[in-house]
Design an enzyme around this catalytic site. Structure first.
Site, PDB file in Angstrom:
ATOM      1  N   GLU A 117      -6.862   3.706  -5.718  1.00  0.00           N
ATOM      2  CA  GLU A 117      -8.105   4.069  -5.045  1.00  0.00           C
ATOM      3  C   GLU A 117      -8.617   5.360  -5.690  1.00  0.00           C
ATOM      4  O   GLU A 117      -7.911   6.362  -5.729  1.00  0.00           O
ATOM      5  CB  GLU A 117      -7.860   4.265  -3.553  1.00  0.00           C
TER       6      GLU A 117
ATOM      7  N   ASP B  83       0.862  -1.177   0.000  1.00  0.00           N
ATOM      8  CA  ASP B  83       0.000   0.000   0.000  1.00  0.00           C
ATOM      9  C   ASP B  83       0.899   1.228   0.000  1.00  0.00           C
ATOM     10  O   ASP B  83       1.853   1.305   0.787  1.00  0.00           O
ATOM     11  CB  ASP B  83      -0.872  -0.014   1.258  1.00  0.00           C
TER      12      ASP B  83
ATOM     13  N   ASP C 297      -3.108   4.581  -2.557  1.00  0.00           N
ATOM     14  CA  ASP C 297      -4.130   5.206  -1.723  1.00  0.00           C
ATOM     15  C   ASP C 297      -4.573   6.551  -2.319  1.00  0.00           C
ATOM     16  O   ASP C 297      -3.736   7.374  -2.710  1.00  0.00           O
ATOM     17  CB  ASP C 297      -3.550   5.420  -0.315  1.00  0.00           C
TER      18      ASP C 297
ATOM     19  N   HIS D 243     -10.263  -2.715   4.205  1.00  0.00           N
ATOM     20  CA  HIS D 243     -10.009  -2.087   5.497  1.00  0.00           C
ATOM     21  C   HIS D 243     -10.850  -0.839   5.719  1.00  0.00           C
ATOM     22  O   HIS D 243     -10.965  -0.358   6.849  1.00  0.00           O
ATOM     23  CB  HIS D 243      -8.523  -1.721   5.607  1.00  0.00           C
ATOM     24  N   ASP D 244     -11.449  -0.304   4.645  1.00  0.00           N
ATOM     25  CA  ASP D 244     -12.301   0.879   4.738  1.00  0.00           C
ATOM     26  C   ASP D 244     -13.785   0.537   4.645  1.00  0.00           C
ATOM     27  O   ASP D 244     -14.620   1.441   4.677  1.00  0.00           O
ATOM     28  CB  ASP D 244     -11.974   1.868   3.604  1.00  0.00           C
TER      29      ASP D 244
END
Length: 556
Positions: free
Chosen positions: A251, A98, A200, A327-328
């Site tokens: 993302e 990430d 991200d 994770h979100d």
């Protein structure tokens, strides 16, 4: 020609802090991940995506990076990381890291220097603006974590921009030295053996330097897909992704399928895939004053329309990244389904719909054993997002009650996905011998990996079957896509066709049996995968799902 291994792959996301603790300090770590590589190999995944493990003050659980070149000691050492990469590669599992390129921690040395003056080498590594005449913020832009996206710094007499927490100042991508510094970091990790990047909020890196006010104060309408976004991402591709042959998934919070086509079209040389947020908003009241905390019943007609739009728009022009959990995102069976009476059926129904599509499926840790949302009390949550939004909406604005906010948090809070992985029914679910950094879901004595592997209705076994289909079936990679029953409120069905072979993917996303018209042109068919015993009947039972192969009419 670039290798496109990811088109036949299934990728497993690990949230390192919550996956497996190896030393009893209550925090998951790299050696814990190493100890579970055989489990991941048995599941059949092709790559693991690690949420950030860099040095960080952990204001946003590692998405606030203070040193891109160091492993945070809570996770282990660089030697541990090198060993993880090597051992994963020996099993044929690739490593995706990430990478947060939109912002850093306010404890990063770049930001500490930037604060000091307006004319040092790092002074414009971040986005600084003068106050308005009355001393207020430059505009009404909002932070995704609640309140203003601007914080005043007395040393400079200016405000700095932060799309997230005030401890996460946004980098100034207009500065070529910033971009060069980012590329150096990425080259460093490629040299360590990393195979790809999850980028991200990468579509946020370009800002509108006119800084226009948003239509509604403290929202984020004008803060995505800035004017130089494609230029910056293409430059990143040319400097790092293409020459180093690294897979990328970005993302893209505000992207539609149309936007995505520009981002992932191979001829444009930007990204390989992007994560859309569109389909995850089907339970959100549109344009409500309380933002994502204003919920409605999930609209599965909208889900079908959105996901089908992405399938159709990107077909032949790019590649989809497929997910329901990360994770979100909260646990999908708790958010949109039934995680009690029909937990197995519900989890396998959503999995079947996702894994039957064209694209690369992403599995989030615990999804493969049907982990659920924990329904914690407000004081048990850890996430900066929920705490900041509670302060903004409940305490300051008073536009939503504490009870309604908590009800929404039980459905959608990011913390729902961050409870420790449930390995067995022993102390702390087998996650750690010490006190876990975050509470374990109380349902772990029944919902855990060890129990699931023994269960006749094993989610792990079902996921392993889906993954094998991805590896063995060219139809899933190459086949056309056509949505069936677009207006049905509960049945999600579509056909995939390739070389006169047709698969019908069908699922009932409700707790009631659903009659459905025959979607197969003849009765001769073969069940490829099915989450109930026996054959399909004239009605789909609650959360019944299957992939069915049948012969095309012209082949009869």
């Amino acid at each position: 020609m670039r290798e496109t291994w990811w088109k036949d792959a299934v990728i497993y996301q690990i949230y390192p802090k919550s996956f497996q603790d190896s030393n009893g300090d209550g925090i998951g770590d790299i050696n814990g991940i190493r100890s579970r590589l055989s489990y991941l190999n048995d599941l059949g995944v092709d790559a693991i995506w690690l949420s950030p493990i860099y040095q960080s003050p952990q204001i946003d659980n590692g998405y606030d990076i203070s040193d891109y070149y160091q492993i945070d000691p809570m996770f282990g050492t660089m030697a541990d990381m090198e060993a993880l990469i090597d051992e994963a590669h020996q099993l044929g599992i690739r490593i995706i890291m990430d990478f947060v390129a939109n912002h850093t921690s306010n404890e990063h040395k770049w930001f500490k220097q930037s604060i000091e003056s307006k004319n040092n080498p790092y002074s414009d590594f971040y986005i600084w603006q003068d106050p308005k005449a009355d001393g207020s913020a430059p505009n009404n832009w909002g932070s995704s974590f609640g309140g203003s996206a601007w914080t005043y710094e007395p040393k400079r007499g200016q405000y700095y921009l932060h799309y997230y927490a005030k401890e996460q100042p946004d980098l100034n991508w207009e500065n070529p030295k910033v971009r060069a510094a980012i590329y150096e970091v990425m080259q460093f990790w490629k040299n360590k053996g990393v195979d790809g990047w999850r980028l991200d909020v990468i579509t946020s890196i370009s800002k509108d330097w006119e800084f226009p006010d948003n239509p509604r104060p403290f929202t984020t309408e004008n803060q995505q897909n800035g004017p130089r976004m494609h230029e910056f991402i293409h430059e990143l591709n040319q400097n790092i992704l293409l020459p180093l042959d690294m897979m990328s998934v970005g993302e893209a919070p505000a992207s539609t399928a149309n936007d995505a086509r520009l981002l992932v079209d191979p001829t444009r040389e930007e990204l390989d895939m992007v994560f859309t947020f569109q389909h995850m908003h089907i339970d959100r009241k549109p344009n409500d004053i309380n933002g994502r905390w204003a919920l409605q019943q999930p609209d599965f007609v909208a889900l079908k329309r959105i996901m089908s739009d992405w399938q159709n728009q990107l077909n032949g022009h790019g590649w989809n990244a497929l997910y329901f959990e990360n994770h979100d995102r909260a646990r999908v069976i708790s958010r949109w389904g039934n995680d009690q009476e029909y937990r197995y059926e519900c989890a396998t129904a959503f999995a079947t719909i996702l894994h039957g599509m064209q694209g690369t499926p992403f599995i989030y840790q615990g999804e493969e054993i049907g982990m659920t949302n924990p329904n914690f009390a407000l004081e048990d949550y850890e996430d900066v997002e929920i705490l900041g939004n509670y302060q903004h909406y409940v305490v300051e604005k008073q536009t939503i009650s504490k009870a309604e906010f908590l009800k929404a948090a039980h459905k959608i809070s990011r913390d729902n996905a961050r409870t420790p992985m449930q390995w067995n029914n022993e102390q702390n679910a087998g996650f750690s011998s010490g006190e876990p950094w975050f509470k374990v879901n109380p349902d772990y004595p029944t919902i855990n990996m060890a129990n699931d592997r023994k269960n006749e209705k094993s989610l792990f076994a079902y996921y392993r079957q889906l993954i094998q289909l991805r590896h063995d079936s060219p139809l899933l990679r190459e086949g056309s896509y056509e949505l069936q029953l677009p207006d049905h409120p509960a049945i999600f069905a579509y056909s995939r066709v390739y070389q006169n072979k047709c698969w019908l993917v069908i699922a009932n996303l409700s707790e009631e049996s659903q009659a459905y018209p025959s979607l197969m042109p003849n009765k001769a068919h073969q069940l490829i995968i099915h989450n109930y015993a026996g054959d399909l009947a004239e009605q789909l039972r609650p959360y019944e799902a299957a992939i069915v192969e049948y012969t095309m009419k012209n082949e009869q």
